[in-house]
Design a protein around this motif. Structure first.
Motif, PDB file in Angstrom:
ATOM      1  N   ALA A  45     -36.522  25.670  56.338  1.00  0.00           N
ATOM      2  CA  ALA A  45     -36.202  26.074  57.716  1.00  0.00           C
ATOM      3  C   ALA A  45     -35.771  27.531  57.751  1.00  0.00           C
ATOM      4  N   SER A  46     -35.061  27.981  56.718  1.00  0.00           N
ATOM      5  CA  SER A  46     -34.597  29.367  56.753  1.00  0.00           C
ATOM      6  C   SER A  46     -35.758  30.338  56.539  1.00  0.00           C
ATOM      7  N   ALA A  47     -36.850  29.858  55.962  1.00  0.00           N
ATOM      8  CA  ALA A  47     -38.024  30.721  55.778  1.00  0.00           C
ATOM      9  C   ALA A  47     -38.948  30.671  56.993  1.00  0.00           C
ATOM     10  N   SER A  48     -38.771  29.691  57.836  1.00  0.00           N
ATOM     11  CA  SER A  48     -39.660  29.441  58.979  1.00  0.00           C
ATOM     12  C   SER A  48     -39.802  30.689  59.848  1.00  0.00           C
ATOM     13  N   PRO A  49     -40.977  31.068  60.318  1.00  0.00           N
ATOM     14  CA  PRO A  49     -42.251  30.349  60.165  1.00  0.00           C
ATOM     15  C   PRO A  49     -43.026  30.718  58.890  1.00  0.00           C
ATOM     16  N   ALA A  50     -42.461  31.617  58.045  1.00  0.00           N
ATOM     17  CA  ALA A  50     -43.185  32.024  56.829  1.00  0.00           C
ATOM     18  C   ALA A  50     -42.980  30.973  55.740  1.00  0.00           C
ATOM     19  N   VAL A  51     -43.442  29.776  56.014  1.00  0.00           N
ATOM     20  CA  VAL A  51     -43.279  28.673  55.073  1.00  0.00           C
ATOM     21  C   VAL A  51     -44.598  27.887  55.063  1.00  0.00           C
ATOM     22  N   ILE A  52     -44.948  27.394  53.894  1.00  0.00           N
ATOM     23  CA  ILE A  52     -46.186  26.610  53.782  1.00  0.00           C
ATOM     24  C   ILE A  52     -45.875  25.284  53.103  1.00  0.00           C
ATOM     25  N   ILE A  53     -46.041  24.187  53.832  1.00  0.00           N
ATOM     26  CA  ILE A  53     -46.068  22.893  53.166  1.00  0.00           C
ATOM     27  C   ILE A  53     -47.534  22.729  52.798  1.00  0.00           C
ATOM     28  N   HIS A  54     -47.839  22.955  51.544  1.00  0.00           N
ATOM     29  CA  HIS A  54     -49.242  23.083  51.149  1.00  0.00           C
ATOM     30  C   HIS A  54     -49.977  21.747  51.297  1.00  0.00           C
ATOM     31  N   PRO A  55     -51.160  21.776  51.927  1.00  0.00           N
ATOM     32  CA  PRO A  55     -51.907  20.519  52.111  1.00  0.00           C
ATOM     33  C   PRO A  55     -52.536  19.983  50.833  1.00  0.00           C
ATOM     34  N   GLY A  56     -52.537  20.765  49.751  1.00  0.00           N
ATOM     35  CA  GLY A  56     -53.142  20.290  48.510  1.00  0.00           C
ATOM     36  C   GLY A  56     -54.654  20.273  48.609  1.00  0.00           C
ATOM     37  N   ARG A  57     -55.291  19.766  47.588  1.00  0.00           N
ATOM     38  CA  ARG A  57     -56.765  19.740  47.619  1.00  0.00           C
ATOM     39  C   ARG A  57     -57.264  18.347  47.234  1.00  0.00           C
TER      40      ARG A  57
END
Lengths: 177, 741
Positions: free
Chosen positions: B325-337
């Motif tokens: 949250a403190s990085a938001s919006p520069a945060v990525i919950i990576h979708p993976g592959r």
């Protein structure tokens, strides 16, 4: 002028790209390598520490390999690069024995071979093959005598170590930890 | 007419084996190797085929004894996929060309005295036979009964012929066996899938969250590079993985989660972010639909609730939620592959998509950027006939949200059953080793046995070639032209692949094979060029470039048409969802009868003495594609089974001891795998790198080397939403004595 290399272990993922790039660039026969990856794991699951690092000749200031060479095939070249003249090498392997880093190997053609810091590329103004290929840009190469070089600034600002310092060889390969 | 049972032919049954030459790098005169000179070398543009990232680079050749020889491959500085730096597989791509085990000439299955084997054939013989048999299948059944599986660039040329015949059953295992669930989940949420390369703005992120995604071990080049840039810039990484992956070791927080419980963790993160009002309020209000429903949905999903399921302590769940949250919006919950794990994968990826939306990362700097590509015109050709049936009819009324053809669905539909009136009768397989790619090998082999005709196009005699009626040897990507690469990225670009050497042996490029086949089938009009160069030049000239220009530059970067790399900074935007909003509550899933918001369901646990079989990637290999590559097998020649020291002690396993594995269905591994005793894995699972332990004995360096996870994956958990094949619910026990003697 003194060439040295730094490896940022915080970024290295141990992918071995440096190894295969060196092999193709320098015609290193398959099954041999001038550089390689080491992985160390400390701790107990789940409290762990992993270090991945790219290793090669340390191009030491104090060089047992050059001292033990009976023919002068091993020598200290420009910028402190430790090299082997294949034509003068008799393949006695004394240098291989003397190297604390196991950085030399016997080429199947009968001479000792090792990392040259790609001096043929340096002469063209290029980076070494390993530095230029590394996907994580964790390898840094330059003049450690020049306080304004990228590598000197990096080493001045980051905690780093050398390998087997107790051997007293004054290695010029630095690991940022 | 039914063919006999399709015997698996090991390609060893071809005449005399090749002579093994000693390495050309070794001369016996004791003369040191001269350095090759980049200035005297020639270079040819390519884009890599060792994996699907398709990095563009240069192939350098040098003259040796009057002959031009491939020397090395390096990245193209103008290429956004590689930024001028190839990964170890791309660098070692030279081995694809030099591999002496390559397929060398067309092969045709013959039967003599009840024994089936391959005979070497001319191109005319092989292509005539394919044309004849495909026409017969189309006539006796319908053209729609011909299916194609492809995971190689050459597939485009063959799919053109197949479409010209009237079939659109063309699939890539990279969908239902890999990234499909994330595409469906993101389309359900944002009206747009992820695609490849993933538009994750990792280099500008402040917080990267990896859930089972092992960047650095999966060597998706640009992504690995950007993760390193992010580390340089002080970004924090949160890794959720039962294994201490390379990425975990670079992380501020490593969450050694209990396998198969990720959705519980994701729900708890949502709970914290909503409950503590840490979400991007403006963004959520402006762009999303269903926030109140979501809030109610995760109200009871406290970190304490999740702790009992995931074994991740509540304070760690809170701290990591705060970090994001403190990085938001520069945060990525990576979708993976590779996300086909437990069969509820679309829902897990929905949770990932929703969490990103709460943090406002979609369409924002440091989150997900908006990629842009170009579309090239196609040379005029006759319209394809309209097929009466498509791959969707392979599974009527099922998996309606699948966006692409399901390899597994088409494989299943090949096995005749009373409820299907037309199963597939012929397969064309290009550049994918289906035996190890599809789960449940017995099922795949049963499908193969039911086919009238099988064509395999590959560069290597991999396992699947043994099931073919005709094998066509494709030359490697270093010896051929292919379609232009136009994938989307931060900026659009075009990349050219051209030959750096003549095809070795009697191998041929796919475009040539497909053109000849089309001619033989009377479909020549669909291939409106004599040589593929004409078509590429035509496409490039339509775009204001030319083949000549591209041969010089390799990559052409193109300015973005729209200044919308980050498109959700307060602008009005209509998403392609039913509500026009980012759907936290999915109306599309609800309409299909699925949960509109993700729920955690418990998955089976390994029984006593069994361990969950996890699998993944090594940076120097791409599945079976590379295991025989001389340069890459030199870096890693076999996989090992990762076992926790306590587990090893319990079964008295020693370092490098060779063992066999038996899974929950009694399937025993064909080959021994060495034990790697390591703290990097927990006590409930074991791990191996995928792609080893192959049964193709013409692959000298790879045959029988290590273990194959794929043969132990017999419990397949189908994703009810899109038909993905969940493969992480298989459990193995150790066998210490060779079960095959």
């Amino acid at each position: 002028m003194r060439y040295g290399m730094a490896v940022d272990t915080n970024k290295c993922v141990g992918c071995s790209d440096c190894v295969v790039a060196c092999q193709t660039e320098n015609n290193v026969p398959l099954g041999y390598a001038r550089d390689w990856i080491v992985e160390t794991v400390d701790g107990t699951y789940p409290n762990l520490f992993l270090e991945l690092r790219s290793e090669r000749c340390n191009h030491c200031d104090n060089t047992p390999c050059v001292r033990v060479c009976p023919t002068g095939a091993s020598f200290i070249g420009d910028g402190g690069i430790i090299k082997v003249k294949p034509n003068k090498c008799i393949g006695c392997a004394a240098c291989i024995e003397s190297c604390p880093y196991d950085a030399r190997y016997m080429h199947p053609n009968g001479y000792v071979d090792k990392c040259t810091f790609c001096d043929h590329r340096l002469a063209e103004g290029l980076d070494t093959a390993c530095v230029s290929v590394c996907p994580t840009k964790c390898l840094y190469f330059g003049d450690v005598d020049d306080p304004n070089s990228e590598i000197s600034i990096l080493l001045a600002n980051n905690k780093h170590k050398t390998l087997i310092p107790e051997a007293g060889t004054k290695p010029q390969l630095f690991y940022i930890v | 007419m039914k063919t006999n049972r399709r015997e698996f032919i090991k390609i060893s049954s071809i005449g005399a084996g090749g002579i093994i030459l000693s390495s050309p790098l070794i001369n016996l005169l004791g003369k040191p190797e001269e350095h090759k000179d980049e200035k005297r070398a020639k270079r040819y543009p390519t884009y890599c085929e060792v994996c699907f990232w398709k990095c563009a680079g240069w192939v350098y050749t040098n003259e040796e004894k009057g002959e031009e020889k491939i020397w090395k491959i390096i990245g193209n500085e103008d290429d956004l996929h590689s930024n001028g730096r190839f990964c170890p597989r791309g660098t070692g791509g030279v081995g694809m060309y030099y591999d002496e085990d390559r397929l060398k000439t067309p092969l045709i299955r013959v039967e003599k005295d009840g024994v089936q084997s391959f005979k070497e054939a001319t191109w005319d013989e092989a292509l005539d036979l394919i044309a004849k048999r495909l026409k017969e299948v189309a006539k006796e059944y319908t053209p729609e009964c011909i299916a194609m599986f492809s995971h190689g660039s050459g597939g485009k040329f063959f799919s053109n012929v197949l479409k010209a015949m009237g079939s659109v059953s063309i699939s890539a295992p990279s969908y239902a066996q890999c990234r499909g669930p994330r595409e469906v989940a993101f389309i359900a949420t944002y009206g747009k899938g992820i695609g490849s390369p993933e538009p994750t703005d990792i280099k500008n992120t402040k917080c990267l969250v990896l859930i089972g995604s092992h960047i650095g071990e999966n060597m998706h080049n640009g992504q690995v590079q950007e993760m390193s840039d992010a580390i340089d810039d002080g970004a924090s990484i949160i890794t959720v993985d039962p294994r201490y992956s390379t990425a975990a070791s670079k992380s501020k927080f490593w969450l050694p989660i209990k396998p198969a419980t990720d959705i519980a963790l994701l729900l708890a993160w949502m709970h914290v972010i909503i409950n503590e009002e840490l979400y991007d309020k403006e963004y959520v209000e402006k762009y999303t639909f269903g926030f109140e429903q979501l809030k109610a949905h995760v109200k009871s999903k406290t970190p304490e609730w999740a702790y009992t399921i995931t074994k991740i302590k509540p304070d760690v769940i809170r701290k990591t939620a705060h970090e994001m949250a403190s990085a938001s919006p520069a945060v990525i919950i990576h979708p993976g592959r590779h996300v086909t794990w437990y069969g509820d994968d679309t829902q897990r990826l929905r949770a990932v998509a929703i969490l990103n939306a709460l943090l406002g990362s979609w369409g924002r700097r440091g989150g997900f950027y908006n990629p842009e590509g170009i579309k090239l015109k196609k040379m005029p050709r006759p319209d394809y006939p309209k097929p009466k049936r498509t791959w969707r009819d392979a599974h009527p009324d099922q998996y309606r949200l699948a966006g692409l053809a399901l390899s597994s669905g088409m494989c299943d539909a090949t096995i005749p059953s009373p409820d299907k009136d037309c199963s597939y009768k012929a397969w064309i397989i290009n550049g994918t080793n289906l035996i190890t790619t599809l789960p449940d090998q017995k099922n795949t082999i049963e499908a193969l046995n039911n086919l009238e005709f099988v064509v395999v196009i590959d560069t290597m005699p991999v396992d699947i070639t043994g099931y073919a009626d005709v094998v066509l040897p494709e030359c490697t990507y270093l010896e051929r032209y292919d379609m232009l690469r136009t994938s989307k990225h931060r900026e659009p670009s075009i990349a050219l692949r051209m030959p750096a050497a003549k095809p070795k042996y009697n191998s041929k490029p796919a475009w040539w094979m497909a053109k000849e086949l089309a001619n033989k089938m009377g479909l020549g009009d669909y291939v409106p060029y004599e040589k593929v160069e004409e078509m590429l030049d035509w496409q490039l000239k339509e775009y204001g470039s030319s083949l000549k220009e591209m041969q010089k530059i390799g990559v052409k970067k193109i300015d973005r048409k729209y200044d919308d790399l980050y498109l959700l900074n307060g602008q009005e935007y209509e998403f392609k969802t039913n509500t026009g909003k980012i759907e936290l509550y999915s109306t599309a899933l609800e309409r299909e009868g699925f949960d509109a918001m993700p729920n955690y369901t418990a998955h089976p646990e390994p029984p006593a003495d069994f361990y969950r079989l996890n699998y993944g990637r090594a940076p120097m290999h791409t599945f079976t594609r590379t295991v025989n590559n001389p340069n890459l097998s030199d870096l890693m020649e076999e996989n090992k089974l990762w076992v926790n020291p306590k587990v090893a002690k319990k079964y008295d396993l020693e370092k490098d001891q060779e063992i066999w594995l038996e899974n929950q269905d009694g399937i025993v591994s064909s080959f021994a795998i060495k034990v790697r005793i390591t703290q990097r894995i927990g006590m409930d699972s074991v791990y191996m790198v995928h792609g080893f332990g192959g049964t193709a004995n013409k692959l000298k360096r790879a045959y029988g080397r290590g273990g194959a996870d794929s043969e132990l994956i017999t419990n397949v958990m189908h994703d009810p939403i899109m038909g993905g094949t969940g493969m992480r619910g298989n459990f193995v026990k150790f066998i210490k004595n060779n079960p095959h003697v």
